[in-house]
Design an enzyme around this catalytic site. Structure first.
Site, mmCIF file in Angstrom:
data_model
loop_
_atom_site.group_PDB
_atom_site.id
_atom_site.type_symbol
_atom_site.label_atom_id
_atom_site.label_comp_id
_atom_site.label_asym_id
_atom_site.label_seq_id
_atom_site.Cartn_x
_atom_site.Cartn_y
_atom_site.Cartn_z
ATOM 1 N N SER A 49 4.682 38.083 -23.777
ATOM 2 C CA SER A 49 5.526 38.906 -22.928
ATOM 3 C C SER A 49 6.017 40.118 -23.714
ATOM 4 O O SER A 49 6.170 40.055 -24.943
ATOM 5 C CB SER A 49 6.718 38.103 -22.402
ATOM 6 N N LYS A 60 22.171 24.361 -15.700
ATOM 7 C CA LYS A 60 22.672 25.725 -15.827
ATOM 8 C C LYS A 60 21.853 26.681 -14.955
ATOM 9 O O LYS A 60 20.969 27.387 -15.437
ATOM 10 C CB LYS A 60 22.609 26.200 -17.290
ATOM 11 N N GLY A 120 30.754 36.713 -15.253
ATOM 12 C CA GLY A 120 31.189 35.554 -16.016
ATOM 13 C C GLY A 120 30.433 34.291 -15.683
ATOM 14 O O GLY A 120 29.237 34.311 -15.403
ATOM 15 N N ASP A 141 19.837 32.038 -22.514
ATOM 16 C CA ASP A 141 19.432 31.019 -23.486
ATOM 17 C C ASP A 141 20.467 30.888 -24.602
ATOM 18 O O ASP A 141 20.726 29.785 -25.101
ATOM 19 C CB ASP A 141 18.069 31.364 -24.081
#
Length: 312
Positions: A92, A184, A227, A254
């Site tokens: 990438s 998450k 946030g 990450d």
């Protein structure tokens, strides 16, 4: 304590560079190239290690680019378990345009991976003794939609805490079938999961619903510049982002997750781990290209974070 085990089924070699101006047709001359081992789980392992913890990266790799990925991890001193695949590991590119400050990201889909190439990963998980297992990143093409759910079930069956950070089927199938300790999602990933746009209240209700259903003990929804929100059985905590100069958004999520896992594995409370995650995410955007957060900057910013607002 055994190291945190991270899983990256679709890793990448991240190449970052700069150019004066990105234009179609013309050759775009770049400079200041850097090569980093990438993919969600690998980045989490890098962050845990940077903060002083121990991590082991499990990943798939193929071809000459797979060998390069392993070499980059060796240079980063990340303990690892590589499982071979037939097709080459993806590459990438991120290009920072100096004249405008814009960042262009070119993310390859990656190799086709057959179910039989994933079986050694499951076999390894059955025997591993890592107390924390983090599956982060996209599913490779060809992977069964339930592969992360199977990994979660395998890890949880032997007493590990399983953490999930994925999208699409990797997120949806796992949450509907398995039980994870922490998930998450970004705002967009959560909206895709529930099938519609969410305002602040909707985000909170969706996160709480996941906790109440037993799908996850902790749900951390990242909201970019707005946030993060953390839902648990004890309620909901809302923490604003730290406003810092943005050099690159690559790796912020990450870095956030890696710092949270580092803190939780050290016995910190979820709220304190959330604070460290916010600091790490902010530290990551201060770095150029595909660089992640640095420990010194994370701890400096951690001292500036508040306790967050308990809203439910």
């Amino acid at each position: 304590m055994a190291p945190v085990l991270t899983i990256t089924l679709n890793p990448t070699i991240d190449i970052a560079s700069e150019a004066d101006l990105v234009r179609p047709t013309h050759k775009v001359r770049t400079s200041d190239e850097r090569y980093d081992p990438g993919g969600g789980g690998i980045n989490v392992a890098r962050v845990v290690t940077e903060l002083g913890g121990e991590a082991e990266a499990l990943f798939l790799a193929g071809g000459a680019t797979g060998a390069l990925l392993d070499d980059l991890l060796e240079k980063a001193r990340i303990p690892r378990r590589s499982f071979p695949i037939a097709e080459p590991t993806r590459i990438s590119f991120t290009v920072h345009e100096r004249k405008t400050g814009l960042e262009y990201r070119f993310v390859a889909a990656g190799p086709m991976v057959g179910p039989e190439e994933l079986e050694p990963c499951l076999a390894f998980l059955r025997e591993a003794d890592n107390p924390w297992v983090v599956a982060s990143g996209s599913l490779p093409r060809g992977a069964p939609p339930d592969i992360l759910a199977r990994m979660a079930e395998t890890a949880v069956a032997r007493g590990a805490r399983f953490v999930l950070d994925s999208s699409g089927d990797g997120l949806a199938v796992t949450l509907r079938r398995a039980r994870v300790f922490l998930v998450k999602p970004s705002r967009g990933e959560l909206e895709h999961f529930v099938g519609g746009q969410l305002d602040e209240r909707g985000i909170r209700e969706a996160a709480v619903a996941l906790v109440r259903s037993g799908a996850a003990e902790l749900v951390a929804v990242t909201l970019g510049a707005e946030g993060v929100l953390l839902a648990s059985a004890g309620g909901v905590v809302r923490m604003p982002a730290l406003h810092v100069p943005v050099h690159s958004a690559v790796g912020a999520g990450d870095s956030f997750l890696g710092a949270m896992i580092f803190a939780l594995a050290q016995g910190w409370t979820p709220e304190e781990a959330l604070r460290l995650g916010v600091a790490a995410g902010a530290a990551a955007v201060l770095t150029p290209g595909t660089a992640l957060c640095g420990r010194e900057e994370v701890m400096r910013l951690y001292a500036e974070t508040g306790q967050g607002e308990r809203i439910a």
